[in-house]
Design a protein around this motif. Sequence first.
Motif, PDB file in Angstrom:
ATOM      1  N   THR A  39       0.835  -1.202   0.000  1.00 43.32           N
ATOM      2  CA  THR A  39       0.000   0.000   0.000  1.00 43.32           C
ATOM      3  C   THR A  39       0.870   1.251   0.000  1.00 43.32           C
ATOM      4  O   THR A  39       0.555   2.208  -0.692  1.00 43.32           O
ATOM      5  CB  THR A  39      -0.935   0.064   1.219  1.00 43.32           C
ATOM      6  OG1 THR A  39      -0.221  -0.351   2.363  1.00 43.32           O
ATOM      7  CG2 THR A  39      -2.158  -0.764   1.039  1.00 43.32           C
ATOM      8  N   GLU A  40       1.966   1.212   0.772  1.00 41.92           N
ATOM      9  CA  GLU A  40       2.829   2.399   0.827  1.00 41.92           C
ATOM     10  C   GLU A  40       3.296   2.781  -0.580  1.00 41.92           C
ATOM     11  O   GLU A  40       3.225   3.939  -0.987  1.00 41.92           O
ATOM     12  CB  GLU A  40       4.050   2.137   1.714  1.00 41.92           C
ATOM     13  CG  GLU A  40       3.750   1.900   3.182  1.00 41.92           C
ATOM     14  CD  GLU A  40       3.381   3.169   3.920  1.00 41.92           C
ATOM     15  OE1 GLU A  40       3.338   4.237   3.315  1.00 41.92           O
ATOM     16  OE2 GLU A  40       3.106   3.054   5.131  1.00 41.92           O
TER      17      GLU A  40
ATOM     18  N   VAL B 150       0.224   3.787  -2.981  1.00 45.16           N
ATOM     19  CA  VAL B 150      -0.350   5.080  -2.626  1.00 45.16           C
ATOM     20  C   VAL B 150       0.568   6.212  -3.059  1.00 45.16           C
ATOM     21  O   VAL B 150       0.116   7.234  -3.587  1.00 45.16           O
ATOM     22  CB  VAL B 150      -0.629   5.139  -1.109  1.00 45.16           C
ATOM     23  CG1 VAL B 150      -0.790   6.559  -0.651  1.00 45.16           C
ATOM     24  CG2 VAL B 150      -1.856   4.342  -0.778  1.00 45.16           C
ATOM     25  N   GLY B 151       1.875   6.029  -2.884  1.00 43.75           N
ATOM     26  CA  GLY B 151       2.826   7.066  -3.302  1.00 43.75           C
ATOM     27  C   GLY B 151       2.689   7.378  -4.783  1.00 43.75           C
ATOM     28  O   GLY B 151       2.549   8.539  -5.176  1.00 43.75           O
TER      29      GLY B 151
ATOM     30  N   LEU C 230      -0.800   8.947  -5.598  1.00 40.65           N
ATOM     31  CA  LEU C 230      -0.952  10.304  -5.088  1.00 40.65           C
ATOM     32  C   LEU C 230      -0.124  11.274  -5.932  1.00 40.65           C
ATOM     33  O   LEU C 230      -0.587  12.365  -6.274  1.00 40.65           O
ATOM     34  CB  LEU C 230      -0.524  10.382  -3.620  1.00 40.65           C
ATOM     35  CG  LEU C 230      -0.811  11.731  -2.999  1.00 40.65           C
ATOM     36  CD1 LEU C 230      -2.295  11.932  -2.828  1.00 40.65           C
ATOM     37  CD2 LEU C 230      -0.115  11.878  -1.669  1.00 40.65           C
TER      38      LEU C 230
ATOM     39  N   ILE D 207      -1.747  14.405  -7.888  1.00 37.07           N
ATOM     40  CA  ILE D 207      -1.325  15.793  -7.691  1.00 37.07           C
ATOM     41  C   ILE D 207      -0.923  16.408  -9.034  1.00 37.07           C
ATOM     42  O   ILE D 207      -1.309  17.530  -9.368  1.00 37.07           O
ATOM     43  CB  ILE D 207      -0.153  15.861  -6.694  1.00 37.07           C
ATOM     44  CG1 ILE D 207      -0.630  15.472  -5.296  1.00 37.07           C
ATOM     45  CG2 ILE D 207       0.455  17.260  -6.670  1.00 37.07           C
ATOM     46  CD1 ILE D 207       0.479  15.405  -4.274  1.00 37.07           C
TER      47      ILE D 207
ATOM     48  N   PHE E 253       5.289  14.769 -11.543  1.00 39.66           N
ATOM     49  CA  PHE E 253       4.824  14.301 -10.232  1.00 39.66           C
ATOM     50  C   PHE E 253       4.641  12.789 -10.185  1.00 39.66           C
ATOM     51  O   PHE E 253       4.666  12.195  -9.116  1.00 39.66           O
ATOM     52  CB  PHE E 253       3.530  15.022  -9.832  1.00 39.66           C
ATOM     53  CG  PHE E 253       3.798  16.297  -9.107  1.00 39.66           C
ATOM     54  CD1 PHE E 253       3.951  16.296  -7.730  1.00 39.66           C
ATOM     55  CD2 PHE E 253       3.956  17.483  -9.794  1.00 39.66           C
ATOM     56  CE1 PHE E 253       4.232  17.451  -7.053  1.00 39.66           C
ATOM     57  CE2 PHE E 253       4.237  18.653  -9.125  1.00 39.66           C
ATOM     58  CZ  PHE E 253       4.379  18.644  -7.759  1.00 39.66           C
TER      59      PHE E 253
ATOM     60  N   ILE F 183       8.002  11.811  -9.086  1.00 38.11           N
ATOM     61  CA  ILE F 183       8.168  12.205  -7.679  1.00 38.11           C
ATOM     62  C   ILE F 183       7.360  11.276  -6.778  1.00 38.11           C
ATOM     63  O   ILE F 183       7.828  10.840  -5.723  1.00 38.11           O
ATOM     64  CB  ILE F 183       7.752  13.676  -7.490  1.00 38.11           C
ATOM     65  CG1 ILE F 183       8.794  14.591  -8.111  1.00 38.11           C
ATOM     66  CG2 ILE F 183       7.580  14.010  -6.018  1.00 38.11           C
ATOM     67  CD1 ILE F 183       8.423  16.043  -8.073  1.00 38.11           C
TER      68      ILE F 183
ATOM     69  N   ALA G  37       9.151   8.065  -6.332  1.00 43.15           N
ATOM     70  CA  ALA G  37      10.237   8.221  -5.364  1.00 43.15           C
ATOM     71  C   ALA G  37       9.676   8.257  -3.946  1.00 43.15           C
ATOM     72  O   ALA G  37      10.218   7.616  -3.035  1.00 43.15           O
ATOM     73  CB  ALA G  37      11.021   9.492  -5.659  1.00 43.15           C
ATOM     74  N   ALA G  38       8.551   8.986  -3.777  1.00 39.92           N
ATOM     75  CA  ALA G  38       7.943   9.072  -2.451  1.00 39.92           C
ATOM     76  C   ALA G  38       7.464   7.698  -1.999  1.00 39.92           C
ATOM     77  O   ALA G  38       7.619   7.335  -0.825  1.00 39.92           O
ATOM     78  CB  ALA G  38       6.775  10.056  -2.472  1.00 39.92           C
TER      79      ALA G  38
ATOM     80  N   LEU H 115      10.391   5.769  -0.894  1.00 39.34           N
ATOM     81  CA  LEU H 115      10.816   6.314   0.407  1.00 39.34           C
ATOM     82  C   LEU H 115       9.917   5.793   1.524  1.00 39.34           C
ATOM     83  O   LEU H 115      10.402   5.380   2.588  1.00 39.34           O
ATOM     84  CB  LEU H 115      10.767   7.839   0.353  1.00 39.34           C
ATOM     85  CG  LEU H 115      11.303   8.604   1.551  1.00 39.34           C
ATOM     86  CD1 LEU H 115      12.805   8.477   1.606  1.00 39.34           C
ATOM     87  CD2 LEU H 115      10.909  10.057   1.473  1.00 39.34           C
ATOM     88  N   ASN H 116       8.597   5.793   1.262  1.00 38.21           N
ATOM     89  CA  ASN H 116       7.652   5.274   2.261  1.00 38.21           C
ATOM     90  C   ASN H 116       7.943   3.817   2.582  1.00 38.21           C
ATOM     91  O   ASN H 116       7.939   3.408   3.742  1.00 38.21           O
ATOM     92  CB  ASN H 116       6.220   5.380   1.738  1.00 38.21           C
ATOM     93  CG  ASN H 116       5.701   6.790   1.822  1.00 38.21           C
ATOM     94  OD1 ASN H 116       6.288   7.625   2.466  1.00 38.21           O
ATOM     95  ND2 ASN H 116       4.590   7.033   1.145  1.00 38.21           N
TER      96      ASN H 116
ATOM     97  N   ARG I   9      11.023   3.515   4.702  1.00 45.98           N
ATOM     98  CA  ARG I   9      10.806   3.902   6.103  1.00 45.98           C
ATOM     99  C   ARG I   9       9.978   2.855   6.836  1.00 45.98           C
ATOM    100  O   ARG I   9      10.275   2.514   7.986  1.00 45.98           O
ATOM    101  CB  ARG I   9      10.091   5.240   6.161  1.00 45.98           C
ATOM    102  CG  ARG I   9      11.059   6.354   5.902  1.00 45.98           C
ATOM    103  CD  ARG I   9      10.527   7.696   6.321  1.00 45.98           C
ATOM    104  NE  ARG I   9      11.507   8.702   5.964  1.00 45.98           N
ATOM    105  CZ  ARG I   9      11.207   9.854   5.396  1.00 45.98           C
ATOM    106  NH1 ARG I   9       9.955  10.143   5.139  1.00 45.98           N
ATOM    107  NH2 ARG I   9      12.157  10.703   5.105  1.00 45.98           N
TER     108      ARG I   9
END
Lengths: 236, 129
Positions: free
Chosen positions: B66-67, B70-71, B74, B78, B96, B99, B102-103, B106-107, B110
């Motif tokens: 999901t992380e 969703v990144g 989203l 955007i 985007f 981006i 990449a997000a 990153l999620n 983490r």
Amino acid sequence: MHQFRIESIVPIHFGNIDVSFTNSSLYMVIAATLVTLLTVLGMSRGSLVPGRLQSVAELSYEFVANMLRDNVGDAGKRYFPFVFTLFMFVLVCNLLGMTPYSFTVTSHIIITFAFALLIFIGVTLIAFAKHGIGFLKFFAPHGVPIYLLLLVVPIEVVSYFSRPFSLSIRLFANMMAGHTVLKVFAGFVIALGVFGVAPLVFMVALTGLEVMVACLQAYVFAILTCIYLNDALHMH
Amino acid sequence: LFARGARDLAGSDSGSNPGDSGAEKGRNSDLADFEARLRRTQQAHRAPEPKAGQASAMGVAFRLTTELVVGVFLGAAIGLAIDRWLGTRPWFLLVFFFIGMAAGVLNVYRAAQEISAQAAQGDDGDNKG
């Protein structure tokens, strides 16, 4: 599927807005009542050696308190009522959904998203109240050269804004997928006739798994709230 | 922490040993003993305890998926919204989208870090307990 359908019990219209009391609202009221009864009745005796109900109430209290202490530290104590309420409500909603013929509140994205958005906005407000405009530094990890910030900041911002989505989608998808799988296997039981025993046995195991998922997802929801709170208070 | 506990224990022992010289003394030693026990309990309360629940493998997999998804979504959303606002399709969508990817990564990174930290903490607790 029938179990996910929302039916209004008491139709209420507020201008053009439909605010009817639905089966979803009914189960939310039931969940809130159950949590209140558990904590109020459980602690009403307040005996030194807890009975069964008091044990459950104390265990859930300590569980959330430990979670908050481990993930946020002493600063998180202030937010205990919120996290406790959230955890208990989601947990009871998930578990209520496991009783036959009931409605699973958390299997609807709009409800989980409302929770997640509330957490997201609340946490962001706390962060700005605590750090002021300095919270914006959260999006720019230090030690990054200026020209890379152009790339890193949008990534961090998108990552931050994806939080309410991943939080809500995870809970909703887990609950909905679990109930759908149960329904599909229940269909096999009828279709296979005598051999339907095999999926029936499997369904028993699956029901156990679903109960575990219900608890686990409530836990994950609460612990992610703690982690977000920690980020807001301490800006890792 | 252990040193602190040992000192507390020693303190309570020496306090209760010469307790035969009168009621006043006895009450004092009781008080000291209580203080020591109170401090120990508070210490235990403050020390981090191992996590009770440990995510199942499926839960971990689902969380990471999901992380990532969703990144990406989203980011694309955007981009599309900015494009619709400025009428610059498809440029912001393209930017985007990447981006967002990449997000998402990153999620995932983490989340994986959090999960492995939790697992390490759980193992630690198991070894000690």
